[in-house]
Write a protein that holds these residues in place. Sequence first.
Motif, PDB file in Angstrom:
ATOM      1  N   ALA A  66      49.574  47.672  51.673  1.00 12.17           N
ATOM      2  CA  ALA A  66      48.996  48.999  51.285  1.00 12.17           C
ATOM      3  C   ALA A  66      47.985  48.896  49.960  1.00 12.17           C
ATOM      4  CB  ALA A  66      49.822  50.223  51.185  1.00 12.17           C
ATOM      5  N   GLY A  67      47.087  49.599  50.036  1.00  9.31           N
ATOM      6  CA  GLY A  67      46.076  49.376  48.766  1.00  9.31           C
ATOM      7  C   GLY A  67      44.923  48.221  48.809  1.00  9.31           C
ATOM      8  N   ALA A  68      45.220  47.227  49.844  1.00 12.14           N
ATOM      9  CA  ALA A  68      44.083  46.234  49.900  1.00 12.14           C
ATOM     10  C   ALA A  68      42.768  46.755  50.338  1.00 12.14           C
ATOM     11  CB  ALA A  68      44.958  45.127  50.567  1.00 12.14           C
ATOM     12  N   SER A  69      41.767  46.174  49.794  1.00 13.95           N
ATOM     13  CA  SER A  69      40.411  46.696  50.200  1.00 13.95           C
ATOM     14  C   SER A  69      39.374  45.777  50.062  1.00 13.95           C
ATOM     15  CB  SER A  69      40.182  47.905  49.394  1.00 13.95           C
ATOM     16  OG  SER A  69      39.551  47.648  48.212  1.00 13.95           O
ATOM     17  N   PHE A  70      38.375  45.992  51.053  1.00 10.07           N
ATOM     18  CA  PHE A  70      37.172  44.912  51.187  1.00 10.07           C
ATOM     19  C   PHE A  70      36.541  44.784  49.786  1.00 10.07           C
ATOM     20  CE2 PHE A  70      32.764  43.748  52.188  1.00 10.07           C
ATOM     21  CZ  PHE A  70      33.249  42.658  52.934  1.00 10.07           C
ATOM     22  N   ASN A  71      36.405  45.898  49.186  1.00 13.44           N
ATOM     23  CA  ASN A  71      35.642  45.926  47.942  1.00 13.44           C
ATOM     24  C   ASN A  71      36.315  45.059  46.963  1.00 13.44           C
ATOM     25  OD1 ASN A  71      33.669  47.423  49.115  1.00 13.44           O
ATOM     26  ND2 ASN A  71      33.910  49.265  47.780  1.00 13.44           N
ATOM     27  N   LYS A  72      37.733  45.244  47.026  1.00 13.14           N
ATOM     28  CA  LYS A  72      38.687  44.672  45.897  1.00 13.14           C
ATOM     29  C   LYS A  72      38.347  42.994  46.268  1.00 13.14           C
ATOM     30  CE  LYS A  72      43.042  44.251  43.554  1.00 13.14           C
ATOM     31  NZ  LYS A  72      44.025  45.002  43.426  1.00 13.14           N
ATOM     32  N   MET A  73      38.297  42.780  47.524  1.00 14.39           N
ATOM     33  CA  MET A  73      38.242  41.106  47.970  1.00 14.39           C
ATOM     34  C   MET A  73      36.970  40.698  47.470  1.00 14.39           C
ATOM     35  SD  MET A  73      38.335  39.651  51.810  1.00 14.39           S
ATOM     36  CE  MET A  73      39.898  40.366  52.153  1.00 14.39           C
ATOM     37  N   VAL A  74      35.672  41.562  47.587  1.00 16.77           N
ATOM     38  CA  VAL A  74      34.538  41.168  47.198  1.00 16.77           C
ATOM     39  C   VAL A  74      34.600  41.135  45.514  1.00 16.77           C
ATOM     40  CG1 VAL A  74      31.948  41.838  47.296  1.00 16.77           C
ATOM     41  CG2 VAL A  74      33.500  42.047  49.102  1.00 16.77           C
ATOM     42  N   SER A  75      35.119  41.703  44.913  1.00 16.45           N
ATOM     43  CA  SER A  75      35.420  41.766  43.335  1.00 16.45           C
ATOM     44  C   SER A  75      35.809  40.510  42.923  1.00 16.45           C
ATOM     45  CB  SER A  75      35.885  42.843  43.009  1.00 16.45           C
ATOM     46  OG  SER A  75      35.837  42.999  41.642  1.00 16.45           O
ATOM     47  N   LEU A  76      36.930  40.003  43.699  1.00 15.27           N
ATOM     48  CA  LEU A  76      37.305  38.791  43.324  1.00 15.27           C
ATOM     49  C   LEU A  76      36.733  37.733  43.731  1.00 15.27           C
ATOM     50  CD1 LEU A  76      41.385  39.402  44.547  1.00 15.27           C
ATOM     51  CD2 LEU A  76      40.339  39.235  42.246  1.00 15.27           C
ATOM     52  N   TYR A  77      35.834  37.659  44.803  1.00 19.86           N
ATOM     53  CA  TYR A  77      34.854  36.452  45.166  1.00 19.86           C
ATOM     54  C   TYR A  77      33.951  36.654  43.938  1.00 19.86           C
ATOM     55  CZ  TYR A  77      31.051  34.451  47.367  1.00 19.86           C
ATOM     56  OH  TYR A  77      29.756  33.834  47.511  1.00 19.86           O
ATOM     57  N   GLU A  78      33.433  37.675  43.504  1.00 21.92           N
ATOM     58  CA  GLU A  78      32.449  37.582  42.381  1.00 21.92           C
ATOM     59  C   GLU A  78      32.870  37.099  41.281  1.00 21.92           C
ATOM     60  OE1 GLU A  78      29.011  38.063  42.373  1.00 21.92           O
ATOM     61  OE2 GLU A  78      29.152  38.371  44.789  1.00 21.92           O
ATOM     62  N   PHE A  79      33.932  37.415  40.882  1.00 23.77           N
ATOM     63  CA  PHE A  79      34.734  37.166  39.788  1.00 23.77           C
ATOM     64  C   PHE A  79      34.743  35.534  39.716  1.00 23.77           C
ATOM     65  CE2 PHE A  79      38.622  35.471  37.783  1.00 23.77           C
ATOM     66  CZ  PHE A  79      38.273  35.478  36.588  1.00 23.77           C
ATOM     67  N   ASP A  80      35.080  35.091  40.687  1.00 21.71           N
ATOM     68  CA  ASP A  80      35.482  33.526  41.060  1.00 21.71           C
ATOM     69  C   ASP A  80      34.203  33.025  40.946  1.00 21.71           C
ATOM     70  OD1 ASP A  80      37.520  31.614  41.407  1.00 21.71           O
ATOM     71  OD2 ASP A  80      36.475  31.223  43.592  1.00 21.71           O
ATOM     72  N   ARG A  81      32.907  33.293  41.483  1.00 22.28           N
ATOM     73  CA  ARG A  81      31.468  32.809  41.424  1.00 22.28           C
ATOM     74  C   ARG A  81      31.094  32.739  40.041  1.00 22.28           C
ATOM     75  NH1 ARG A  81      26.693  34.221  41.359  1.00 22.28           N
ATOM     76  NH2 ARG A  81      27.025  36.617  41.127  1.00 22.28           N
ATOM     77  N   ARG A  82      31.462  33.807  39.360  1.00 17.35           N
ATOM     78  CA  ARG A  82      30.711  33.634  38.093  1.00 17.35           C
ATOM     79  C   ARG A  82      31.714  32.825  37.001  1.00 17.35           C
ATOM     80  NH1 ARG A  82      29.525  39.816  36.610  1.00 17.35           N
ATOM     81  NH2 ARG A  82      29.095  38.990  34.729  1.00 17.35           N
ATOM     82  N   LEU A  83      33.056  32.860  37.282  1.00 13.41           N
ATOM     83  CA  LEU A  83      33.717  32.133  36.486  1.00 13.41           C
ATOM     84  C   LEU A  83      33.305  30.519  36.860  1.00 13.41           C
ATOM     85  CD1 LEU A  83      36.117  31.642  34.665  1.00 13.41           C
ATOM     86  CD2 LEU A  83      37.637  31.523  36.667  1.00 13.41           C
ATOM     87  N   ARG A  84      33.008  30.161  37.810  1.00 13.26           N
ATOM     88  CA  ARG A  84      32.368  28.885  38.091  1.00 13.26           C
ATOM     89  C   ARG A  84      31.342  28.508  37.560  1.00 13.26           C
ATOM     90  NH1 ARG A  84      33.658  29.978  43.698  1.00 13.26           N
ATOM     91  NH2 ARG A  84      31.338  30.265  44.132  1.00 13.26           N
ATOM     92  N   LEU A  85      30.294  29.545  37.464  1.00 15.64           N
ATOM     93  CA  LEU A  85      29.042  29.214  36.728  1.00 15.64           C
ATOM     94  C   LEU A  85      29.361  28.977  35.335  1.00 15.64           C
ATOM     95  CD1 LEU A  85      26.784  31.736  38.562  1.00 15.64           C
ATOM     96  CD2 LEU A  85      26.688  29.321  38.784  1.00 15.64           C
ATOM     97  N   LEU A  86      30.254  29.770  34.806  1.00 19.82           N
ATOM     98  CA  LEU A  86      30.531  29.795  33.253  1.00 19.82           C
ATOM     99  C   LEU A  86      31.068  28.470  33.065  1.00 19.82           C
ATOM    100  CD1 LEU A  86      30.881  31.117  30.527  1.00 19.82           C
ATOM    101  CD2 LEU A  86      33.040  31.909  31.151  1.00 19.82           C
ATOM    102  N   LEU A  87      32.143  27.958  33.808  1.00 19.73           N
ATOM    103  CA  LEU A  87      32.837  26.666  33.573  1.00 19.73           C
ATOM    104  C   LEU A  87      31.790  25.532  33.831  1.00 19.73           C
ATOM    105  CD1 LEU A  87      36.237  27.024  35.137  1.00 19.73           C
ATOM    106  CD2 LEU A  87      35.664  26.550  32.661  1.00 19.73           C
ATOM    107  N   LEU A  88      30.929  25.556  34.660  1.00 18.34           N
ATOM    108  CA  LEU A  88      29.999  24.569  34.950  1.00 18.34           C
ATOM    109  C   LEU A  88      29.160  24.327  33.720  1.00 18.34           C
ATOM    110  CD1 LEU A  88      28.272  24.816  38.269  1.00 18.34           C
ATOM    111  CD2 LEU A  88      29.419  22.712  37.325  1.00 18.34           C
TER     112      LEU A  88
END
Length: 301
Positions: A66-88
């Motif tokens: 309960a409470g899981a949402s598509f938008n939250k999933m996308v938010s985690l995806y975007e966070f991970d993508r930007r973290l990768r770029l920062l680390l690169l």
Amino acid sequence: MALDKDKPKIKPPTTFKEQVKLFESRKLHIEDSDYAEKILQRVNYYRLSAYGLSFKDRLIKDEYVAGASFNKMVSLYEFDRRLRLLLLGALETIEIAFRTHISYELAHKLGPIGYRDKENFLNEKFHQDSLIELDSLISKSRKGELFVEHHFKKYDGVFPIWAAIEVTSFGFLSKFYRNLNEDLKKHIAKIYYNVPYLYMESWLQTLSNVRNVCAHYGRLYNKHLTFKPRLFKEDARQFSNRHIYAAIYLTERLLTKTEGIRFITDLDALISEYEEDIDFAHIGFPSNWKDLLEKLNKQKN
């Protein structure tokens, strides 16, 4: 040839609209179906759904809590993508610095082509394999790199360490350093990083692997590190070596003071933007993560 009846059953492909419906059938809240469909047209369902693994209900297979949402999933995806770029960006700085350090010390202590002498390395077979790999990298770089063609024409393809090192990868550097004789490893680790060489071996292996994950768009969130780094006891008491925070901490350690300040600032801004959706346990961040990085940075010259 296997008969059709022996082949494993593969699910049929689904349309983007069907993928949205599939999420819904598994109790994932879809805020906007049209938006969800557009996202799935850009990000593979299989890739995106990996960011929802932490939302799965442990008691009911294939359903979300309960409470899981598509938008939250996308938010985690975007966070991970930007973290990768920062680390690169940060890992590029570290890799180039280490190339400089290892090539400079080998050149001055062993001579321009001393890196080809097996006596300077621990494992003869591994050294020979490294030379074969290096010569292959040099050959492949001949058309695209002017300095490589220059050495072929002017020096009959004999490459001093400071030129050869420029065609290598972070992974190659990590393995090459590990095979150096102990005196050289100790010297490089002490002079440039002020740590025992056993830590440098471990850190380079961890960071070169993280760099490859980032470069190939792999997931950092909610995953364990493939190579868990060796940590000092006081650091191991503060955080685990299983998650990405350990690699972030080591990245900060190997940056210069100025580079480190910029890295912490950018990381803090990224975390602040996504902190409502991040489960910090899934990235191994302790509650005082920023304080630890800033303390580390203050200890630098």
